[in-house]
Motif scaffolding. Structure first.
Motif, PDB file in Angstrom:
ATOM      1  N   ILE A   1      35.497  46.317  40.524  1.00 40.99           N
ATOM      2  CA  ILE A   1      36.052  45.650  41.696  1.00 40.99           C
ATOM      3  C   ILE A   1      35.444  46.284  42.926  1.00 40.99           C
ATOM      4  O   ILE A   1      35.193  47.490  42.962  1.00 40.99           O
ATOM      5  CB  ILE A   1      37.601  45.735  41.695  1.00 40.99           C
ATOM      6  CG1 ILE A   1      38.194  44.817  42.759  1.00 40.99           C
ATOM      7  CG2 ILE A   1      38.075  47.168  41.862  1.00 40.99           C
ATOM      8  CD1 ILE A   1      39.681  44.564  42.551  1.00 40.99           C
ATOM      9  N   SER A   2      35.191  45.448  43.926  1.00 40.27           N
ATOM     10  CA  SER A   2      34.450  45.929  45.090  1.00 40.27           C
ATOM     11  C   SER A   2      35.371  46.179  46.277  1.00 40.27           C
ATOM     12  O   SER A   2      36.473  45.642  46.379  1.00 40.27           O
ATOM     13  CB  SER A   2      33.382  44.893  45.474  1.00 40.27           C
ATOM     14  OG  SER A   2      33.998  43.708  45.947  1.00 40.27           O
ATOM     15  N   TRP A   3      34.874  47.040  47.140  1.00 44.40           N
ATOM     16  CA  TRP A   3      35.466  47.262  48.452  1.00 44.40           C
ATOM     17  C   TRP A   3      34.465  46.809  49.490  1.00 44.40           C
ATOM     18  O   TRP A   3      33.253  47.034  49.305  1.00 44.40           O
ATOM     19  CB  TRP A   3      35.731  48.767  48.649  1.00 44.40           C
ATOM     20  CG  TRP A   3      37.084  49.236  48.273  1.00 44.40           C
ATOM     21  CD1 TRP A   3      38.130  49.495  49.108  1.00 44.40           C
ATOM     22  CD2 TRP A   3      37.555  49.547  46.955  1.00 44.40           C
ATOM     23  NE1 TRP A   3      39.202  49.944  48.387  1.00 44.40           N
ATOM     24  CE2 TRP A   3      38.884  49.988  47.069  1.00 44.40           C
ATOM     25  CE3 TRP A   3      36.980  49.501  45.681  1.00 44.40           C
ATOM     26  CZ2 TRP A   3      39.645  50.382  45.974  1.00 44.40           C
ATOM     27  CZ3 TRP A   3      37.720  49.875  44.577  1.00 44.40           C
ATOM     28  CH2 TRP A   3      39.041  50.316  44.737  1.00 44.40           C
ATOM     29  N   PRO A   4      34.822  46.198  50.588  1.00 43.79           N
ATOM     30  CA  PRO A   4      36.191  45.961  51.025  1.00 43.79           C
ATOM     31  C   PRO A   4      36.791  44.625  50.563  1.00 43.79           C
ATOM     32  O   PRO A   4      37.987  44.399  50.749  1.00 43.79           O
ATOM     33  CB  PRO A   4      36.055  45.961  52.544  1.00 43.79           C
ATOM     34  CG  PRO A   4      34.710  45.359  52.769  1.00 43.79           C
ATOM     35  CD  PRO A   4      33.848  45.898  51.649  1.00 43.79           C
ATOM     36  N   TYR A   5      35.959  43.755  49.912  1.00 44.95           N
ATOM     37  CA  TYR A   5      36.432  42.386  49.709  1.00 44.95           C
ATOM     38  C   TYR A   5      37.214  42.149  48.426  1.00 44.95           C
ATOM     39  O   TYR A   5      37.756  41.082  48.218  1.00 44.95           O
ATOM     40  CB  TYR A   5      35.256  41.427  49.789  1.00 44.95           C
ATOM     41  CG  TYR A   5      34.560  41.489  51.128  1.00 44.95           C
ATOM     42  CD1 TYR A   5      33.257  41.949  51.240  1.00 44.95           C
ATOM     43  CD2 TYR A   5      35.234  41.124  52.284  1.00 44.95           C
ATOM     44  CE1 TYR A   5      32.637  42.034  52.476  1.00 44.95           C
ATOM     45  CE2 TYR A   5      34.615  41.193  53.521  1.00 44.95           C
ATOM     46  CZ  TYR A   5      33.321  41.657  53.604  1.00 44.95           C
ATOM     47  OH  TYR A   5      32.710  41.737  54.831  1.00 44.95           O
ATOM     48  N   GLY A   6      37.260  43.143  47.549  1.00 45.16           N
ATOM     49  CA  GLY A   6      38.077  42.997  46.349  1.00 45.16           C
ATOM     50  C   GLY A   6      37.536  42.025  45.332  1.00 45.16           C
ATOM     51  O   GLY A   6      38.295  41.458  44.537  1.00 45.16           O
ATOM     52  N   LYS A   7      36.233  41.840  45.318  1.00 44.79           N
ATOM     53  CA  LYS A   7      35.655  40.942  44.313  1.00 44.79           C
ATOM     54  C   LYS A   7      35.713  41.624  42.955  1.00 44.79           C
ATOM     55  O   LYS A   7      35.230  42.731  42.783  1.00 44.79           O
ATOM     56  CB  LYS A   7      34.206  40.615  44.669  1.00 44.79           C
ATOM     57  CG  LYS A   7      33.568  39.596  43.731  1.00 44.79           C
ATOM     58  CD  LYS A   7      32.215  39.185  44.228  1.00 44.79           C
ATOM     59  CE  LYS A   7      31.530  38.243  43.250  1.00 44.79           C
ATOM     60  NZ  LYS A   7      32.321  37.009  43.052  1.00 44.79           N
ATOM     61  N   GLU A   8      36.295  40.942  41.992  1.00 45.81           N
ATOM     62  CA  GLU A   8      36.550  41.517  40.680  1.00 45.81           C
ATOM     63  C   GLU A   8      35.676  40.838  39.634  1.00 45.81           C
ATOM     64  O   GLU A   8      35.382  39.638  39.722  1.00 45.81           O
ATOM     65  CB  GLU A   8      38.021  41.327  40.301  1.00 45.81           C
ATOM     66  CG  GLU A   8      38.384  41.833  38.905  1.00 45.81           C
ATOM     67  CD  GLU A   8      39.637  41.163  38.365  1.00 45.81           C
ATOM     68  OE1 GLU A   8      40.254  40.374  39.088  1.00 45.81           O
ATOM     69  OE2 GLU A   8      39.982  41.416  37.205  1.00 45.81           O
ATOM     70  N   PHE A   9      35.262  41.611  38.665  1.00 41.97           N
ATOM     71  CA  PHE A   9      34.522  41.068  37.529  1.00 41.97           C
ATOM     72  C   PHE A   9      34.958  41.793  36.275  1.00 41.97           C
ATOM     73  O   PHE A   9      35.074  43.016  36.272  1.00 41.97           O
ATOM     74  CB  PHE A   9      33.007  41.233  37.734  1.00 41.97           C
ATOM     75  CG  PHE A   9      32.210  40.752  36.562  1.00 41.97           C
ATOM     76  CD1 PHE A   9      31.766  41.652  35.589  1.00 41.97           C
ATOM     77  CD2 PHE A   9      31.921  39.416  36.411  1.00 41.97           C
ATOM     78  CE1 PHE A   9      31.036  41.215  34.494  1.00 41.97           C
ATOM     79  CE2 PHE A   9      31.188  38.977  35.317  1.00 41.97           C
ATOM     80  CZ  PHE A   9      30.747  39.876  34.357  1.00 41.97           C
ATOM     81  N   VAL A  10      35.202  41.033  35.213  1.00 39.15           N
ATOM     82  CA  VAL A  10      35.554  41.591  33.902  1.00 39.15           C
ATOM     83  C   VAL A  10      34.675  40.902  32.866  1.00 39.15           C
ATOM     84  O   VAL A  10      34.467  39.694  32.934  1.00 39.15           O
ATOM     85  CB  VAL A  10      37.048  41.371  33.589  1.00 39.15           C
ATOM     86  CG1 VAL A  10      37.373  41.863  32.178  1.00 39.15           C
ATOM     87  CG2 VAL A  10      37.929  42.076  34.600  1.00 39.15           C
ATOM     88  N   ILE A  11      34.178  41.655  31.922  1.00 38.67           N
ATOM     89  CA  ILE A  11      33.292  41.053  30.926  1.00 38.67           C
ATOM     90  C   ILE A  11      34.073  40.083  30.045  1.00 38.67           C
ATOM     91  O   ILE A  11      35.290  40.219  29.846  1.00 38.67           O
ATOM     92  CB  ILE A  11      32.580  42.111  30.066  1.00 38.67           C
ATOM     93  CG1 ILE A  11      33.574  42.942  29.251  1.00 38.67           C
ATOM     94  CG2 ILE A  11      31.701  42.999  30.932  1.00 38.67           C
ATOM     95  CD1 ILE A  11      32.915  43.853  28.244  1.00 38.67           C
ATOM     96  N   GLU A  12      33.362  39.124  29.525  1.00 39.16           N
ATOM     97  CA  GLU A  12      33.981  38.042  28.786  1.00 39.16           C
ATOM     98  C   GLU A  12      34.762  38.513  27.570  1.00 39.16           C
ATOM     99  O   GLU A  12      35.819  37.959  27.250  1.00 39.16           O
ATOM    100  CB  GLU A  12      32.898  37.041  28.359  1.00 39.16           C
ATOM    101  CG  GLU A  12      33.425  35.689  27.930  1.00 39.16           C
ATOM    102  CD  GLU A  12      34.133  34.938  29.047  1.00 39.16           C
ATOM    103  OE1 GLU A  12      33.751  35.084  30.228  1.00 39.16           O
ATOM    104  OE2 GLU A  12      35.095  34.204  28.724  1.00 39.16           O
ATOM    105  N   SER A  13      34.259  39.518  26.902  1.00 40.00           N
ATOM    106  CA  SER A  13      34.869  39.933  25.633  1.00 40.00           C
ATOM    107  C   SER A  13      36.262  40.531  25.801  1.00 40.00           C
ATOM    108  O   SER A  13      37.026  40.598  24.835  1.00 40.00           O
ATOM    109  CB  SER A  13      33.965  40.937  24.907  1.00 40.00           C
ATOM    110  OG  SER A  13      33.782  42.092  25.687  1.00 40.00           O
ATOM    111  N   VAL A  14      36.619  40.967  26.987  1.00 39.46           N
ATOM    112  CA  VAL A  14      37.960  41.519  27.213  1.00 39.46           C
ATOM    113  C   VAL A  14      38.753  40.698  28.215  1.00 39.46           C
ATOM    114  O   VAL A  14      39.922  41.005  28.483  1.00 39.46           O
ATOM    115  CB  VAL A  14      37.915  42.999  27.660  1.00 39.46           C
ATOM    116  CG1 VAL A  14      37.219  43.850  26.616  1.00 39.46           C
ATOM    117  CG2 VAL A  14      37.265  43.141  29.021  1.00 39.46           C
ATOM    118  N   LYS A  15      38.148  39.681  28.749  1.00 38.40           N
ATOM    119  CA  LYS A  15      38.842  38.840  29.725  1.00 38.40           C
ATOM    120  C   LYS A  15      40.060  38.211  29.065  1.00 38.40           C
ATOM    121  O   LYS A  15      40.018  37.773  27.926  1.00 38.40           O
ATOM    122  CB  LYS A  15      37.894  37.768  30.242  1.00 38.40           C
ATOM    123  CG  LYS A  15      38.394  37.028  31.471  1.00 38.40           C
ATOM    124  CD  LYS A  15      37.354  36.061  31.983  1.00 38.40           C
ATOM    125  CE  LYS A  15      36.184  36.765  32.609  1.00 38.40           C
ATOM    126  NZ  LYS A  15      35.230  35.825  33.230  1.00 38.40           N
TER     127      LYS A  15
END
Length: 123
Positions: A50-64
């Protein structure tokens, strides 16, 4: 920058754990905190970030759907909520910080690493 991870432990299959990782020290205005995991027989695997400051989140497909990443903006803390845990989720989990506001999966992008926290899921 120092990262302190916590929250690992032993849980039964189907259970949940929440890992935390707090960053201290000076960071850039844009940065990303990510989660990885590693077993003795595997390479370190990127799970998401997850990024700062904008809070862009990414999770890999296998655990999404089972794992979610969130943050406490004011505390420079990232969380990894893990639900419906499986024995194959057993690993040492690491948090890491990249001085980029883009969530990269490449571990070489992450300059700072926490000490790792063990997660063991029993069947």
């Amino acid at each position: 920058v120092q990262l302190q991870a916590s929250g690992g432990g032993l849980v039964q299959a189907g259970g949940s754990l929440r890992l935390s990782c707090a960053a201290s020290g000076r960071t850039s205005s844009s940065y990303t905190m990510g989660w990885f995991r590693q077993t003795p027989s595997s390479e370190r695997e990127f799970l998401g970030g997850i990024s700062w400051p904008y809070g862009k989140e990414f999770v890999i497909e296998s655990v999404k759907g089972r794992f979610t990443i969130s943050r406490d903006n004011g505390k420079k803390t990232v969380y990894l909520q893990m639900n419906s845990l499986k024995p194959e989720d057993t690993a040492v989990y690491f948090c890491a910080l990249s001085l980029s506001g883009t969530v990269y999966s490449d571990r070489s992008r992450y300059r700072y690493w926490g000490q790792g926290t063990q997660v063991t899921v029993s069947s």
